[in-house]
Scaffold this active site. Sequence first.
Site, PDB file in Angstrom:
ATOM      1  N   PRO A 140       0.671  -1.017   0.554  1.00 36.10           N
ATOM      2  CA  PRO A 140       0.163  -0.125   0.145  1.00 36.10           C
ATOM      3  C   PRO A 140       0.839   0.867   0.063  1.00 36.10           C
ATOM      4  O   PRO A 140       1.066   2.149   1.331  1.00 36.10           O
ATOM      5  CB  PRO A 140      -0.961  -0.198   1.123  1.00 36.10           C
ATOM      6  CG  PRO A 140      -0.300  -1.004   2.205  1.00 36.10           C
ATOM      7  CD  PRO A 140       0.676  -1.831   1.024  1.00 36.10           C
ATOM      8  N   CYS A 141       1.551   1.592  -1.160  1.00 34.32           N
ATOM      9  CA  CYS A 141       1.888   2.651  -1.501  1.00 34.32           C
ATOM     10  C   CYS A 141       1.526   3.577  -1.354  1.00 34.32           C
ATOM     11  O   CYS A 141       2.070   5.140  -1.078  1.00 34.32           O
ATOM     12  CB  CYS A 141       3.514   2.459  -2.547  1.00 34.32           C
ATOM     13  SG  CYS A 141       2.629   2.053  -4.249  1.00 34.32           S
TER      14      CYS A 141
END
Length: 176
Positions: A140-141
């Site tokens: 989940p950048c």
Amino acid sequence: MQEISFKYNIFLTAWGWAGLVAGQEGLRILVLPEERKEDVLVKIKKELKYNNLIEEKGGWEDLIKDIKEYFTGKKVDFSNWQLDLNEYTDFQKSILQIVKKIPYGKIQTYKKVAEAANYPKAYRAVGNTMAHNPIPLIIPCHRVIGSNGKLVGFSASGGIVLKQKMLDLESEIQAK
DNA sequence: GTAAGACATATTG
DNA sequence: CAATATGTCTTAC
């Protein structure tokens, strides 16, 4: 001549066409929703550097289902999926694995990620790794922001806007 | 409180 | 060596 091939899937979500590529050891590439299906395939080829792609459905229906549900506003946990990170450096593996642990709705800064990886001053390199992140969403950048609380770059086609939309989606659910 | 600029800093190609 | 999805500090509104 040994031919290497990977199987891919392209599917329609509430936000547009998304795609994924699976290797022998796990998930290899994931593409965030695009407006056109064609753009997803282009992105996959660009990331993979191989042209031997096989469209094959099998084994990943559950993940596709989860991704679709995510974009409809449902809270989904992607942290259990196996990833194939063999082509990346040790530093990148460390960073990616730490980012992957960020739970739904929670936000981290580049600096904290660097510290968690035991590279306290490598926050710049963390951003570098995110820029080449092959598997957004699962890693989940979009939950990694600047220390000042502001959103910074996002290389996906939607850019910052998409990043903001994803965070809004998650924060709304958490608020309920 | 915000914005812009300079500099430090780590990793990659 | 150059590039970078940062952080921190210093200035000037």
